[in-house]
Write a protein that holds these residues in place. Sequence first.
Motif, PDB file in Angstrom:
ATOM      1  N   GLU A 198      38.397  22.415  40.294  1.00 25.35           N
ATOM      2  CA  GLU A 198      38.047  23.660  39.760  1.00 25.35           C
ATOM      3  C   GLU A 198      36.563  24.116  40.336  1.00 25.35           C
ATOM      4  O   GLU A 198      36.191  25.440  41.039  1.00 25.35           O
ATOM      5  CB  GLU A 198      38.096  24.133  38.473  1.00 25.35           C
ATOM      6  CG  GLU A 198      37.695  25.451  37.859  1.00 25.35           C
ATOM      7  CD  GLU A 198      37.707  25.759  36.523  1.00 25.35           C
ATOM      8  OE1 GLU A 198      37.121  26.753  35.974  1.00 25.35           O
ATOM      9  OE2 GLU A 198      38.193  24.698  35.673  1.00 25.35           O
ATOM     10  N   LEU A 199      35.590  23.248  40.067  1.00 28.63           N
ATOM     11  CA  LEU A 199      34.188  23.458  40.618  1.00 28.63           C
ATOM     12  C   LEU A 199      34.255  23.514  42.191  1.00 28.63           C
ATOM     13  O   LEU A 199      33.895  24.376  42.852  1.00 28.63           O
ATOM     14  CB  LEU A 199      33.284  22.145  40.308  1.00 28.63           C
ATOM     15  CG  LEU A 199      32.080  22.226  40.823  1.00 28.63           C
ATOM     16  CD1 LEU A 199      30.925  23.008  39.855  1.00 28.63           C
ATOM     17  CD2 LEU A 199      31.495  20.746  40.603  1.00 28.63           C
ATOM     18  N   GLU A 200      35.055  22.713  42.785  1.00 33.03           N
ATOM     19  CA  GLU A 200      34.809  22.384  44.355  1.00 33.03           C
ATOM     20  C   GLU A 200      35.735  23.790  44.770  1.00 33.03           C
ATOM     21  O   GLU A 200      35.479  23.802  46.328  1.00 33.03           O
ATOM     22  CB  GLU A 200      35.479  21.178  44.592  1.00 33.03           C
ATOM     23  CG  GLU A 200      34.482  20.088  44.259  1.00 33.03           C
ATOM     24  CD  GLU A 200      34.832  18.632  45.021  1.00 33.03           C
ATOM     25  OE1 GLU A 200      36.292  18.602  45.259  1.00 33.03           O
ATOM     26  OE2 GLU A 200      34.070  17.653  45.183  1.00 33.03           O
ATOM     27  N   ALA A 201      36.352  24.474  44.247  1.00 36.32           N
ATOM     28  CA  ALA A 201      37.045  25.872  44.791  1.00 36.32           C
ATOM     29  C   ALA A 201      35.927  26.765  45.130  1.00 36.32           C
ATOM     30  O   ALA A 201      36.334  27.541  45.954  1.00 36.32           O
ATOM     31  CB  ALA A 201      37.999  26.345  43.765  1.00 36.32           C
ATOM     32  N   GLY A 202      34.746  26.561  44.480  1.00 39.72           N
ATOM     33  CA  GLY A 202      33.748  27.547  44.871  1.00 39.72           C
ATOM     34  C   GLY A 202      33.801  29.017  44.405  1.00 39.72           C
ATOM     35  O   GLY A 202      34.760  29.024  43.556  1.00 39.72           O
ATOM     36  N   CYS A 203      33.097  29.797  44.978  1.00 35.78           N
ATOM     37  CA  CYS A 203      32.951  31.098  44.439  1.00 35.78           C
ATOM     38  C   CYS A 203      33.914  32.419  45.270  1.00 35.78           C
ATOM     39  O   CYS A 203      33.932  33.153  44.766  1.00 35.78           O
ATOM     40  CB  CYS A 203      31.361  31.680  44.403  1.00 35.78           C
ATOM     41  SG  CYS A 203      30.893  31.967  46.227  1.00 35.78           S
ATOM     42  N   GLU A 204      34.478  31.814  46.181  1.00 38.82           N
ATOM     43  CA  GLU A 204      35.136  32.912  46.896  1.00 38.82           C
ATOM     44  C   GLU A 204      35.942  33.595  46.233  1.00 38.82           C
ATOM     45  O   GLU A 204      36.171  34.999  46.464  1.00 38.82           O
ATOM     46  CB  GLU A 204      35.661  32.356  48.392  1.00 38.82           C
ATOM     47  CG  GLU A 204      36.342  33.180  49.271  1.00 38.82           C
ATOM     48  CD  GLU A 204      36.947  32.662  50.582  1.00 38.82           C
ATOM     49  OE1 GLU A 204      37.740  33.283  51.275  1.00 38.82           O
ATOM     50  OE2 GLU A 204      36.725  31.226  50.659  1.00 38.82           O
ATOM     51  N   ASP A 205      37.110  33.160  45.712  1.00 39.82           N
ATOM     52  CA  ASP A 205      37.963  33.871  44.739  1.00 39.82           C
ATOM     53  C   ASP A 205      37.376  34.403  43.701  1.00 39.82           C
ATOM     54  O   ASP A 205      37.894  35.654  43.263  1.00 39.82           O
ATOM     55  CB  ASP A 205      39.001  32.703  44.559  1.00 39.82           C
ATOM     56  CG  ASP A 205      39.977  32.093  45.541  1.00 39.82           C
ATOM     57  OD1 ASP A 205      39.991  32.715  46.551  1.00 39.82           O
ATOM     58  OD2 ASP A 205      40.297  31.102  45.443  1.00 39.82           O
ATOM     59  N   VAL A 206      36.440  33.817  43.057  1.00 39.63           N
ATOM     60  CA  VAL A 206      35.937  34.727  41.801  1.00 39.63           C
ATOM     61  C   VAL A 206      35.232  35.867  42.241  1.00 39.63           C
ATOM     62  O   VAL A 206      35.368  36.834  41.529  1.00 39.63           O
ATOM     63  CB  VAL A 206      34.842  33.727  41.308  1.00 39.63           C
ATOM     64  CG1 VAL A 206      34.137  34.281  40.126  1.00 39.63           C
ATOM     65  CG2 VAL A 206      35.379  32.293  40.642  1.00 39.63           C
ATOM     66  N   MET A 207      34.785  35.915  43.584  1.00 45.24           N
ATOM     67  CA  MET A 207      33.831  37.109  44.033  1.00 45.24           C
ATOM     68  C   MET A 207      34.616  37.850  44.880  1.00 45.24           C
ATOM     69  O   MET A 207      34.152  38.955  45.240  1.00 45.24           O
ATOM     70  CB  MET A 207      32.283  36.518  44.425  1.00 45.24           C
ATOM     71  CG  MET A 207      31.628  35.711  43.814  1.00 45.24           C
ATOM     72  SD  MET A 207      31.339  36.212  42.029  1.00 45.24           S
ATOM     73  CE  MET A 207      30.044  37.532  42.575  1.00 45.24           C
ATOM     74  N   ALA A 208      35.964  37.647  45.073  1.00 47.95           N
ATOM     75  CA  ALA A 208      36.558  38.222  46.073  1.00 47.95           C
ATOM     76  C   ALA A 208      36.935  39.969  45.640  1.00 47.95           C
ATOM     77  O   ALA A 208      36.948  40.715  46.590  1.00 47.95           O
ATOM     78  CB  ALA A 208      37.818  37.685  46.281  1.00 47.95           C
ATOM     79  N   LEU A 209      36.974  40.218  44.550  1.00 52.18           N
ATOM     80  CA  LEU A 209      37.627  41.648  44.302  1.00 52.18           C
ATOM     81  C   LEU A 209      36.372  42.644  44.206  1.00 52.18           C
ATOM     82  O   LEU A 209      35.006  42.242  43.783  1.00 52.18           O
ATOM     83  CB  LEU A 209      38.198  41.774  43.129  1.00 52.18           C
ATOM     84  CG  LEU A 209      39.535  40.915  42.739  1.00 52.18           C
ATOM     85  CD1 LEU A 209      40.122  41.352  41.501  1.00 52.18           C
ATOM     86  CD2 LEU A 209      40.618  41.361  43.696  1.00 52.18           C
ATOM     87  N   HIS A 210      36.089  43.734  44.655  1.00 51.15           N
ATOM     88  CA  HIS A 210      35.285  44.883  44.499  1.00 51.15           C
ATOM     89  C   HIS A 210      35.537  45.369  43.120  1.00 51.15           C
ATOM     90  O   HIS A 210      36.699  45.171  42.598  1.00 51.15           O
ATOM     91  CB  HIS A 210      35.397  45.750  45.537  1.00 51.15           C
ATOM     92  CG  HIS A 210      34.468  46.923  45.402  1.00 51.15           C
ATOM     93  ND1 HIS A 210      34.477  48.011  44.787  1.00 51.15           N
ATOM     94  CD2 HIS A 210      33.182  46.923  46.139  1.00 51.15           C
ATOM     95  CE1 HIS A 210      33.374  48.500  44.736  1.00 51.15           C
ATOM     96  NE2 HIS A 210      32.732  48.201  45.800  1.00 51.15           N
ATOM     97  N   GLU A 211      34.512  45.581  42.715  1.00 52.68           N
ATOM     98  CA  GLU A 211      34.387  46.099  41.071  1.00 52.68           C
ATOM     99  C   GLU A 211      35.589  47.244  40.963  1.00 52.68           C
ATOM    100  O   GLU A 211      36.180  47.288  39.731  1.00 52.68           O
ATOM    101  CB  GLU A 211      33.190  46.472  40.575  1.00 52.68           C
ATOM    102  CG  GLU A 211      32.522  47.650  41.248  1.00 52.68           C
ATOM    103  CD  GLU A 211      31.247  48.149  41.004  1.00 52.68           C
ATOM    104  OE1 GLU A 211      30.952  49.256  40.284  1.00 52.68           O
ATOM    105  OE2 GLU A 211      30.270  47.217  40.953  1.00 52.68           O
ATOM    106  N   ASP A 212      35.816  48.016  41.868  1.00 51.22           N
ATOM    107  CA  ASP A 212      37.102  49.030  41.631  1.00 51.22           C
ATOM    108  C   ASP A 212      38.370  48.395  41.600  1.00 51.22           C
ATOM    109  O   ASP A 212      39.264  49.249  41.347  1.00 51.22           O
ATOM    110  CB  ASP A 212      36.832  49.958  42.725  1.00 51.22           C
ATOM    111  CG  ASP A 212      35.489  51.100  42.799  1.00 51.22           C
ATOM    112  OD1 ASP A 212      35.018  51.044  41.842  1.00 51.22           O
ATOM    113  OD2 ASP A 212      35.078  51.304  43.912  1.00 51.22           O
ATOM    114  N   GLU A 213      38.406  47.109  42.179  1.00 53.84           N
ATOM    115  CA  GLU A 213      39.897  46.524  42.130  1.00 53.84           C
ATOM    116  C   GLU A 213      39.911  45.883  40.951  1.00 53.84           C
ATOM    117  O   GLU A 213      41.192  45.377  40.628  1.00 53.84           O
ATOM    118  CB  GLU A 213      39.773  45.358  43.408  1.00 53.84           C
ATOM    119  CG  GLU A 213      39.586  45.860  44.594  1.00 53.84           C
ATOM    120  CD  GLU A 213      39.720  45.126  45.782  1.00 53.84           C
ATOM    121  OE1 GLU A 213      40.906  44.775  46.206  1.00 53.84           O
ATOM    122  OE2 GLU A 213      38.939  44.439  46.049  1.00 53.84           O
TER     123      GLU A 213
END
Length: 598
Positions: free
Chosen positions: A582-597
């Motif tokens: 989980e840690l090594e998955a990084g932040c890409e998927d966590v931060m992918a959505l724009h707040e409007d999404e």
Amino acid sequence: MPRYTAPVKDALFIINEVLDLQSHVEDLPSYAEATPDLIAAILEESGKFVSNELAPLNLSGDEEGCTLLEDGTVKTPKGFKEAYQAYSEAGWPSLTQDPEFGGQGMPHAVGMIIEEFLVSANHGFAMYPGLSSGAMAAINIDGSQEQKEQYLPKMVEGSWTGTMNLTEPHCGTDLGMLRTKAEPNADGSYNITGTKIFISSGDHDMSENIIHLVLARMPDSPAGTKGISLFIVPKFHINDDGSIGERNGVSVGSLEEKMGIHANSTCVMNYDQATGYLIGEKNKGLNSMFIMMNAARIGVGIQGLALSEVSYQNALDYAKDRLQMRSLTGPKNPEGPADPIIVHPDVRRMLMNSKSFNEASRCLAVWCGHLVEMSHNSTNEKRREWADDIVGLLTPIIKGVMTDEGFDNCVNNQQVFGGHGYVKEWGMEQFVRDARIAQIYEGTNGIQALDLVGRKLGANGGRSIQRYFKSVQTLIAENKENDALKDFTVPLEAGIKDLQQATMWLMQNGMANPDNAGAGSVAYMHLFGRVILGHMWLWMASVVQPKIEASEGDTAFYKTKIKTGRYFMRRRMVETKSLLAELEAGCEDVMALHEDEF
């Protein structure tokens, strides 16, 4: 009606056999008077007190809650004032306090156990003296000699209690935004004006006076955290002869309507030109407040353990008595209409998760108490530094992991009861409600994870984490050739490698993109927590296994300890793999959505 029996035997095993306090007397002279017989007597008496005086008030205190009176003061539930008087008269507030001010000077390791007992028996009650301990620590470390002599004797004896006032309506963790003002007076005092919220034990009727420690900003102080000072603001003024004077300009604006801990007064505190006194240096208030906060964070971690323990005890009783269905391997109660539900593997899974967590966490709490003692009182400067490093590193993990796991265990122990767990009279739903706050106050667990990753790992060039790695690796090396302990050494060695890999990943990727550290911080904290609890299990197993082989001591107790630890090592330590992924998955998927999404 739920019940509670203090786990005195297990606590004494950790203190006398695992930690062996008496073996540290040369380095810690403060341990000289803490003989095994005396500690046993203290824990036995504490167990009786909490079971007889505090546990019976837990349900009724939750139902009645606290009452805000017209004069801006708070009335606690029926029986609390009398229980607190008995608590103080028995000398419990003074147990680990400085003898110079009337304390008994018992080891912090013993204090950690007493704290667990108190919270298990009555969480709401335990918070009143718990807040006082943190306030006393701050005054004892940063207060002037005059302040120590004025406040500590009464607080140590329990006549006065204390609080910590940080949070304001517009700022929680971000204390640099606070607005409470401190205007200087000609006599050296200050007029404190502002509003604080979420103040645990903010007012009550159990002590003669309440000593509030309040963060505020002076008119000429810089903005942000660099301009915050700490002030002592008593509820009642103190006369020159030490007697109680007139009411200070502090009152309760309202009581928070909460999910749990109803018996504790969580207050909105209004300071209206209240007289306060600077403690510590001007603009260095956070340094002083962190003395209280670090002590409180360890204490909150113990709350997670304590509620896990009491909910486990009641779930275990119910599982032994409740008859439902037959065992998958054939009837175990052939004379009855069904088998007790403790025969079912899934019920045992929930109970074993709690039991294996509780016993390792208790060992961790006692060890942490020992490290606190060492950091303050060791005769060796290097050992003081080493212990201080380890305590600082462990504090956010103890707070975050022990409260997350403790809450999960309360939920699962409620689950053992089925529908009855959802009904108020059994008390299990109260444990769940009460445990929930421990994940939130004294810095939410997400904040603890960020503190661990953002501050503690890199402190002093990573010295703390390297010292911790070395201590675990040394323990593994000492026991690696013992085949009887391979169920402990092999999983722990795998876990420490996962933790080292996770640490390196954070060092490399967290600096490149701080969101990587933020996205993985909770997974890292829990991975670290698995390793620490596994560390405690190997330590305990390395103590009991030779005694089992030599048929020495309580071998039945020791064999149960090995079985419980083996469960944790085989079924919970393996989670380090998924947490690392989980840690090594990084932040890409966590931060992918724009707040409007969202």
